[in-house]
Design an enzyme around this catalytic site. Structure first.
Site, PDB file in Angstrom:
ATOM      1  N   MET A 291      -5.805  -4.793  -5.937  1.00 22.10           N
ATOM      2  CA  MET A 291      -4.539  -5.113  -6.583  1.00 22.10           C
ATOM      3  C   MET A 291      -4.544  -6.513  -7.167  1.00 22.10           C
ATOM      4  O   MET A 291      -4.139  -6.728  -8.316  1.00 22.10           O
ATOM      5  CB  MET A 291      -3.384  -4.963  -5.587  1.00 22.10           C
ATOM      6  CG  MET A 291      -3.057  -3.540  -5.228  1.00 22.10           C
ATOM      7  SD  MET A 291      -2.530  -2.542  -6.651  1.00 22.10           S
ATOM      8  CE  MET A 291      -0.983  -3.335  -7.095  1.00 22.10           C
TER       9      MET A 291
ATOM     10  N   VAL B 231      -2.098  -9.811  -0.525  1.00 20.85           N
ATOM     11  CA  VAL B 231      -2.946  -9.737   0.660  1.00 20.85           C
ATOM     12  C   VAL B 231      -2.658  -8.427   1.397  1.00 20.85           C
ATOM     13  O   VAL B 231      -1.724  -7.701   1.051  1.00 20.85           O
ATOM     14  CB  VAL B 231      -2.723 -10.965   1.584  1.00 20.85           C
ATOM     15  CG1 VAL B 231      -3.010 -12.255   0.824  1.00 20.85           C
ATOM     16  CG2 VAL B 231      -1.314 -10.994   2.158  1.00 20.85           C
TER      17      VAL B 231
ATOM     18  N   GLU C 272      -1.384  -5.428   3.906  1.00 18.81           N
ATOM     19  CA  GLU C 272      -0.021  -5.128   4.340  1.00 18.81           C
ATOM     20  C   GLU C 272       0.133  -5.385   5.844  1.00 18.81           C
ATOM     21  O   GLU C 272       0.249  -4.459   6.649  1.00 18.81           O
ATOM     22  CB  GLU C 272       0.325  -3.678   3.996  1.00 18.81           C
ATOM     23  CG  GLU C 272       0.518  -3.421   2.512  1.00 18.81           C
ATOM     24  CD  GLU C 272       1.805  -4.035   1.991  1.00 18.81           C
ATOM     25  OE1 GLU C 272       2.877  -3.461   2.195  1.00 18.81           O
ATOM     26  OE2 GLU C 272       1.728  -5.116   1.380  1.00 18.81           O
TER      27      GLU C 272
ATOM     28  N   SER D 174       4.288  -3.185  -0.855  1.00 19.30           N
ATOM     29  CA  SER D 174       4.857  -1.880  -1.193  1.00 19.30           C
ATOM     30  C   SER D 174       5.597  -1.262  -0.016  1.00 19.30           C
ATOM     31  O   SER D 174       6.203  -0.201  -0.161  1.00 19.30           O
ATOM     32  CB  SER D 174       3.749  -0.917  -1.634  1.00 19.30           C
ATOM     33  OG  SER D 174       2.806  -0.741  -0.583  1.00 19.30           O
TER      34      SER D 174
ATOM     35  N   HIS E  27       6.380  -5.594  -7.308  1.00 19.21           N
ATOM     36  CA  HIS E  27       5.569  -4.459  -6.881  1.00 19.21           C
ATOM     37  C   HIS E  27       4.900  -3.785  -8.066  1.00 19.21           C
ATOM     38  O   HIS E  27       5.529  -3.055  -8.829  1.00 19.21           O
ATOM     39  CB  HIS E  27       6.447  -3.467  -6.121  1.00 19.21           C
ATOM     40  CG  HIS E  27       5.692  -2.294  -5.605  1.00 19.21           C
ATOM     41  ND1 HIS E  27       6.255  -1.029  -5.496  1.00 19.21           N
ATOM     42  CD2 HIS E  27       4.416  -2.168  -5.176  1.00 19.21           C
ATOM     43  CE1 HIS E  27       5.357  -0.197  -5.017  1.00 19.21           C
ATOM     44  NE2 HIS E  27       4.235  -0.850  -4.821  1.00 19.21           N
TER      45      HIS E  27
ATOM     46  N   ASN F 235       8.709   4.631  -4.906  1.00 13.28           N
ATOM     47  CA  ASN F 235       8.206   5.327  -3.723  1.00 13.28           C
ATOM     48  C   ASN F 235       9.256   6.254  -3.123  1.00 13.28           C
ATOM     49  O   ASN F 235       8.934   7.344  -2.618  1.00 13.28           O
ATOM     50  CB  ASN F 235       7.740   4.318  -2.674  1.00 13.28           C
ATOM     51  CG  ASN F 235       6.406   3.684  -3.043  1.00 13.28           C
ATOM     52  OD1 ASN F 235       5.682   4.200  -3.887  1.00 13.28           O
ATOM     53  ND2 ASN F 235       6.092   2.559  -2.429  1.00 13.28           N
TER      54      ASN F 235
END
Length: 203
Positions: A15, A84, A86, A113, A134, A185
């Protein structure tokens, strides 16, 4: 602030690297901090290939890769983006450090997320400048990005961050309430639940 900003991306994994690629492609000087040697050593080639695929290989000169937060010119940074793993404790510790290092007017954003933005920002000084940002995988190709407001986030900063995202070629959506899963989501999970219900019903 002008739309062109000096950015710092903390975390150079999948990411983080793609976020940095998006920022540099749009002409923004970008620092990438990655502590793991193997990942960090592969970043220049990965970024070079990505920028070449978009027809702007010269913009690799806008990217600096660092092994430590100590190596970043923090007074020049307008926006810091955390990418970094989760882990809530890890994110909280990082943002406490960023709040100390970054200029008082710099924006601090998390690419989380799963964790509520308010939970990550809990205890930070100047929480109004802290938001969620996000991106979706692959971050350099998917247009959508969610600009997520925590309980203490400044709505004016959220709007300005959304404007900046547009300048990088993204399609931002401002999430005004810090709900688990944000918007995309939650919609995805709702579709999945309905799909399973249709299967269970024999449809």
């Amino acid at each position: 602030m002008a739309l062109r900003k000096t950015c710092a991306v903390i975390g150079g994994g999948t990411m983080g690297a793609d976020i940095a690629l998006t920022l540099a492609r749009a002409g923004n000087p970008t620092h990438v901090v990655e502590t793991f040697d193997a990942v960090r050593q592969g970043l220049p080639a990965r970024l070079a290939a990505g920028l070449a695929s978009f027809g702007c290989p010269d913009r690799l000169d806008l990217v600096e890769v660092h092994a430590s937060l100590d190596d970043v010119d923090w007074p020049s940074v307008d926006l810091a983006i955390e990418a970094v793993p989760e882990k809530l404790d890890l994110k909280r510790a990082l943002f406490a450090e960023l709040a100390h290092r970054a200029r008082p007017d710099a924006w601090l954003a998390s690419n989380s997320s799963s964790f509520p933005i308010s939970a990550i920002a809990d205890g930070l000084a100047r929480p109004g400048r802290f938001l969620g940002l996000h991106y979706f995988m692959p971050a350099h190709l998917v247009p959508l990005v969610e600009v997520v407001c925590g309980a203490a986030s400044d709505p004016a900063i959220a709007r300005a961050l959304a404007d900046f995202m547009r300048s990088t070629g993204k399609v931002p959506v401002i999430v005004k309430k810090d709900l688990p899963g944000f918007l995309a989501n939650r919609l995805q999970h709702a579709l999945a639940r309905e799909a399973y219900a249709l299967i269970d019903a024999g449809v």
